[in-house]
Design a protein around this motif. Structure first.
Motif, PDB file in Angstrom:
ATOM      1  N   GLU A 210       0.823  -1.212   0.000  1.00 24.37           N
ATOM      2  CA  GLU A 210       0.000   0.000   0.000  1.00 24.37           C
ATOM      3  C   GLU A 210       0.860   1.265   0.000  1.00 24.37           C
ATOM      4  O   GLU A 210       0.435   2.308  -0.530  1.00 24.37           O
ATOM      5  CB  GLU A 210      -0.918  -0.001   1.230  1.00 24.37           C
ATOM      6  N   LEU A 211       2.060   1.178   0.582  1.00 22.60           N
ATOM      7  CA  LEU A 211       2.913   2.355   0.702  1.00 22.60           C
ATOM      8  C   LEU A 211       3.845   2.542  -0.498  1.00 22.60           C
ATOM      9  O   LEU A 211       4.105   3.676  -0.910  1.00 22.60           O
ATOM     10  CB  LEU A 211       3.753   2.258   1.986  1.00 22.60           C
ATOM     11  N   LEU A 212       4.326   1.462  -1.069  1.00 24.80           N
ATOM     12  CA  LEU A 212       5.291   1.575  -2.178  1.00 24.80           C
ATOM     13  C   LEU A 212       4.762   2.374  -3.366  1.00 24.80           C
ATOM     14  O   LEU A 212       5.510   3.163  -3.958  1.00 24.80           O
ATOM     15  CB  LEU A 212       5.751   0.187  -2.623  1.00 24.80           C
ATOM     16  N   PRO A 213       3.498   2.227  -3.755  1.00 22.16           N
ATOM     17  CA  PRO A 213       3.002   3.037  -4.886  1.00 22.16           C
ATOM     18  C   PRO A 213       2.978   4.536  -4.593  1.00 22.16           C
ATOM     19  O   PRO A 213       2.878   5.337  -5.524  1.00 22.16           O
ATOM     20  CB  PRO A 213       1.582   2.506  -5.105  1.00 22.16           C
ATOM     21  N   GLN A 214       3.087   4.923  -3.331  1.00 20.31           N
ATOM     22  CA  GLN A 214       3.037   6.339  -2.963  1.00 20.31           C
ATOM     23  C   GLN A 214       4.424   6.972  -2.866  1.00 20.31           C
ATOM     24  O   GLN A 214       4.539   8.172  -2.617  1.00 20.31           O
ATOM     25  CB  GLN A 214       2.328   6.496  -1.612  1.00 20.31           C
ATOM     26  N   MET A 215       5.464   6.190  -3.074  1.00 19.55           N
ATOM     27  CA  MET A 215       6.825   6.709  -2.915  1.00 19.55           C
ATOM     28  C   MET A 215       7.177   7.721  -4.006  1.00 19.55           C
ATOM     29  O   MET A 215       6.945   7.459  -5.194  1.00 19.55           O
ATOM     30  CB  MET A 215       7.842   5.569  -2.960  1.00 19.55           C
ATOM     31  N   LYS A 216       7.749   8.840  -3.584  1.00 21.55           N
ATOM     32  CA  LYS A 216       8.219   9.860  -4.527  1.00 21.55           C
ATOM     33  C   LYS A 216       9.739   9.879  -4.612  1.00 21.55           C
ATOM     34  O   LYS A 216      10.310  10.689  -5.338  1.00 21.55           O
ATOM     35  CB  LYS A 216       7.699  11.239  -4.103  1.00 21.55           C
ATOM     36  N   CYS A 217      10.394   8.995  -3.863  1.00 22.75           N
ATOM     37  CA  CYS A 217      11.855   8.897  -3.881  1.00 22.75           C
ATOM     38  C   CYS A 217      12.254   7.513  -4.381  1.00 22.75           C
ATOM     39  O   CYS A 217      11.436   6.588  -4.391  1.00 22.75           O
ATOM     40  CB  CYS A 217      12.413   9.136  -2.473  1.00 22.75           C
ATOM     41  N   PRO A 218      13.511   7.338  -4.797  1.00 21.12           N
ATOM     42  CA  PRO A 218      13.948   6.016  -5.245  1.00 21.12           C
ATOM     43  C   PRO A 218      13.997   5.013  -4.104  1.00 21.12           C
ATOM     44  O   PRO A 218      14.312   5.366  -2.963  1.00 21.12           O
ATOM     45  CB  PRO A 218      15.349   6.283  -5.815  1.00 21.12           C
ATOM     46  N   VAL A 219      13.675   3.779  -4.432  1.00 18.85           N
ATOM     47  CA  VAL A 219      13.680   2.695  -3.449  1.00 18.85           C
ATOM     48  C   VAL A 219      14.534   1.557  -3.986  1.00 18.85           C
ATOM     49  O   VAL A 219      14.418   1.174  -5.155  1.00 18.85           O
ATOM     50  CB  VAL A 219      12.250   2.176  -3.187  1.00 18.85           C
ATOM     51  N   LEU A 220      15.404   1.020  -3.138  1.00 20.82           N
ATOM     52  CA  LEU A 220      16.163  -0.181  -3.472  1.00 20.82           C
ATOM     53  C   LEU A 220      15.816  -1.244  -2.443  1.00 20.82           C
ATOM     54  O   LEU A 220      15.804  -0.969  -1.244  1.00 20.82           O
ATOM     55  CB  LEU A 220      17.671   0.094  -3.468  1.00 20.82           C
ATOM     56  N   ILE A 221      15.535  -2.443  -2.916  1.00 19.43           N
ATOM     57  CA  ILE A 221      15.224  -3.557  -2.015  1.00 19.43           C
ATOM     58  C   ILE A 221      16.354  -4.567  -2.062  1.00 19.43           C
ATOM     59  O   ILE A 221      16.755  -5.022  -3.134  1.00 19.43           O
ATOM     60  CB  ILE A 221      13.897  -4.235  -2.405  1.00 19.43           C
ATOM     61  N   GLY A 222      16.874  -4.900  -0.885  1.00 25.31           N
ATOM     62  CA  GLY A 222      17.839  -5.983  -0.748  1.00 25.31           C
ATOM     63  C   GLY A 222      17.204  -7.115   0.034  1.00 25.31           C
ATOM     64  O   GLY A 222      16.484  -6.870   1.013  1.00 25.31           O
ATOM     65  N   TRP A 223      17.455  -8.357  -0.379  1.00 23.69           N
ATOM     66  CA  TRP A 223      16.762  -9.487   0.250  1.00 23.69           C
ATOM     67  C   TRP A 223      17.723 -10.647   0.492  1.00 23.69           C
ATOM     68  O   TRP A 223      18.293 -11.193  -0.444  1.00 23.69           O
ATOM     69  CB  TRP A 223      15.621  -9.973  -0.636  1.00 23.69           C
ATOM     70  N   GLY A 224      17.882 -11.009   1.765  1.00 19.74           N
ATOM     71  CA  GLY A 224      18.626 -12.222   2.085  1.00 19.74           C
ATOM     72  C   GLY A 224      17.858 -13.437   1.598  1.00 19.74           C
ATOM     73  O   GLY A 224      16.725 -13.670   2.029  1.00 19.74           O
ATOM     74  N   GLU A 225      18.466 -14.199   0.717  1.00 18.43           N
ATOM     75  CA  GLU A 225      17.721 -15.263   0.035  1.00 18.43           C
ATOM     76  C   GLU A 225      17.366 -16.441   0.951  1.00 18.43           C
ATOM     77  O   GLU A 225      16.519 -17.259   0.615  1.00 18.43           O
ATOM     78  CB  GLU A 225      18.505 -15.773  -1.172  1.00 18.43           C
ATOM     79  N   LYS A 226      17.994 -16.511   2.112  1.00 12.67           N
ATOM     80  CA  LYS A 226      17.719 -17.623   3.031  1.00 12.67           C
ATOM     81  C   LYS A 226      16.832 -17.202   4.208  1.00 12.67           C
ATOM     82  O   LYS A 226      16.795 -17.874   5.233  1.00 12.67           O
ATOM     83  CB  LYS A 226      19.039 -18.188   3.562  1.00 12.67           C
ATOM     84  N   ASP A 227      16.118 -16.122   4.042  1.00 11.66           N
ATOM     85  CA  ASP A 227      15.237 -15.633   5.099  1.00 11.66           C
ATOM     86  C   ASP A 227      14.065 -16.601   5.295  1.00 11.66           C
ATOM     87  O   ASP A 227      13.257 -16.768   4.384  1.00 11.66           O
ATOM     88  CB  ASP A 227      14.714 -14.239   4.731  1.00 11.66           C
ATOM     89  N   PRO A 228      13.928 -17.220   6.473  1.00 12.29           N
ATOM     90  CA  PRO A 228      12.814 -18.147   6.685  1.00 12.29           C
ATOM     91  C   PRO A 228      11.527 -17.435   7.073  1.00 12.29           C
ATOM     92  O   PRO A 228      10.456 -18.045   7.026  1.00 12.29           O
ATOM     93  CB  PRO A 228      13.313 -19.024   7.844  1.00 12.29           C
ATOM     94  N   TRP A 229      11.623 -16.172   7.489  1.00 14.83           N
ATOM     95  CA  TRP A 229      10.448 -15.428   7.944  1.00 14.83           C
ATOM     96  C   TRP A 229       9.759 -14.680   6.809  1.00 14.83           C
ATOM     97  O   TRP A 229       8.542 -14.586   6.769  1.00 14.83           O
ATOM     98  CB  TRP A 229      10.834 -14.433   9.037  1.00 14.83           C
ATOM     99  N   GLU A 230      10.562 -14.111   5.933  1.00 15.04           N
ATOM    100  CA  GLU A 230      10.033 -13.359   4.787  1.00 15.04           C
ATOM    101  C   GLU A 230      10.633 -13.991   3.525  1.00 15.04           C
ATOM    102  O   GLU A 230      11.679 -13.565   3.035  1.00 15.04           O
ATOM    103  CB  GLU A 230      10.421 -11.871   4.874  1.00 15.04           C
ATOM    104  N   PRO A 231      10.012 -15.041   2.999  1.00 15.50           N
ATOM    105  CA  PRO A 231      10.599 -15.807   1.889  1.00 15.50           C
ATOM    106  C   PRO A 231      10.836 -14.939   0.657  1.00 15.50           C
ATOM    107  O   PRO A 231       9.987 -14.112   0.282  1.00 15.50           O
ATOM    108  CB  PRO A 231       9.562 -16.896   1.606  1.00 15.50           C
ATOM    109  N   ILE A 232      11.975 -15.148   0.027  1.00 12.70           N
ATOM    110  CA  ILE A 232      12.327 -14.342  -1.141  1.00 12.70           C
ATOM    111  C   ILE A 232      11.339 -14.578  -2.286  1.00 12.70           C
ATOM    112  O   ILE A 232      11.134 -13.686  -3.125  1.00 12.70           O
ATOM    113  CB  ILE A 232      13.778 -14.640  -1.589  1.00 12.70           C
ATOM    114  N   GLU A 233      10.703 -15.732  -2.327  1.00 16.13           N
ATOM    115  CA  GLU A 233       9.718 -15.999  -3.368  1.00 16.13           C
ATOM    116  C   GLU A 233       8.574 -14.997  -3.296  1.00 16.13           C
ATOM    117  O   GLU A 233       8.007 -14.620  -4.325  1.00 16.13           O
ATOM    118  CB  GLU A 233       9.183 -17.434  -3.248  1.00 16.13           C
ATOM    119  N   LEU A 234       8.218 -14.584  -2.096  1.00 12.10           N
ATOM    120  CA  LEU A 234       7.187 -13.559  -1.930  1.00 12.10           C
ATOM    121  C   LEU A 234       7.780 -12.165  -2.103  1.00 12.10           C
ATOM    122  O   LEU A 234       7.131 -11.267  -2.628  1.00 12.10           O
ATOM    123  CB  LEU A 234       6.536 -13.674  -0.548  1.00 12.10           C
ATOM    124  N   GLY A 235       9.005 -11.994  -1.656  1.00 14.20           N
ATOM    125  CA  GLY A 235       9.637 -10.678  -1.714  1.00 14.20           C
ATOM    126  C   GLY A 235       9.851 -10.160  -3.114  1.00 14.20           C
ATOM    127  O   GLY A 235       9.783  -8.948  -3.355  1.00 14.20           O
TER     128      GLY A 235
END
Length: 287
Positions: A210-235
């Protein structure tokens, strides 16, 4: 983390992190490196780390520990302390705080790096309708009875903290006694139990999608691929928003990349900040 680049161009960086604690020490491997060429701040959000912990019950039935509260704190910090715009570097739930702050005061944020942002899978909107009354009843049980305090006592121990960290760190050798103590001790401060119970019962508020579409500044996402809590497949889906300029996979890293793999995160921050600080300066010169 708030950072100011030395020399001609200036960039401030703020960092904030939240899992069961939201505290500045989790950036101890990043600050010394980034501070060689920037002014850096790492913030304990109110209620976490060694910040004040107002009792949420004094605010009545409404929640005090919300992303709006923390977003306001971050923006006020930029206005009162940094006295300039800043880059926000965020991990986990802290990513929601950075996004919320940038939505509220877009002129203060030059760019955001989100490291394994929480997808808030327990948010009430992501639960089936038939399960929502049960969730609310369980939250009331934790928040309003001794069950919640008993639960807090079971997790606020060195053994429990170590076990939780070993779940979310892929390289468990990084789960040192120093880290365990830095996570645990702020949680033993007066008032911490009430903040803990308030937040784990907070299943409303904004979602990253809901918040990302409202961003007016650049965003970079970094994702640890072995995250068991926030799976990279969803990220990966969050890298498709127009405001996101890049989605960077951090190999063999878990939920807290800035602490587990600073050798990967620090150069990522440096390059992002340098690129956008220079771009901002060139635009200012042109105008």
């Amino acid at each position: 983390m708030v950072l100011e680049q030395t020399g001609l161009h200036h960039a401030h960086i703020t960092s904030h992190k939240q899992t069961t604690n939201c505290y500045s020490d989790h950036w101890r491997k990043n600050i010394p490196v980034l501070a060689k060429s920037h002014r850096v701040y790492s913030i304990d959000l109110i209620g976490y780390g060694y910040s004040d912990k107002p009792n949420p019950r004094q605010f009545g039935e409404s929640y005090f520990y919300t992303f709006e509260t923390w977003g306001t704190q971050l923006n006020d910090f930029c206005i009162d302390v940094v006295k300039d715009e800043a880059f926000f570097i965020c991990n986990s739930i802290g990513g929601l705080v950075g996004l919320q702050a940038a939505v509220m005061e877009p002129q203060l944020c030059k760019g955001i790096i989100l490291l394994n942002i929480s997808l808030r899978m327990l948010h009430i909107k992501k639960q089936p309708w038939y399960g929502r009354p049960l969730i609310r009843s369980f939250q009331n049980l934790l928040r309003n009875t001794d069950v919640g305090k008993y639960f807090f006592k079971t997790v606020a121990t060195p053994e429990s903290v170590r076990n939780i960290l070993c779940q979310c760190y892929h390289d468990t050798s990084q789960v040192t006694e120093e880290l365990v103590q830095k996570i645990l001790l702020p949680g033993l401060e007066p008032g911490a139990v009430d903040v803990f119970l308030e937040f784990i019962c907070y299943s409303g508020g904004p979602l990253p999608e809901e918040l990302l579409p409202q961003m007016k500044c650049p965003v970079l996402i970094g994702w640890g691929e072995k995250d068991p809590w926030e799976p990279i497949e969803l990220g990966r889906a969050y890298g498709k928003f127009d405001s996101v300029e890049d989605f960077v996979v951090l190999p063999n890293v878990g939920h807290c990349p800035q602490d587990e793999a600073p050798d990967l995160v620090n150069p990522l921050v440096e390059s992002f900040v340098a690129r956008h600080a220079a771009l901002s300066a060139s635009i200012s010169t042109a105008t």
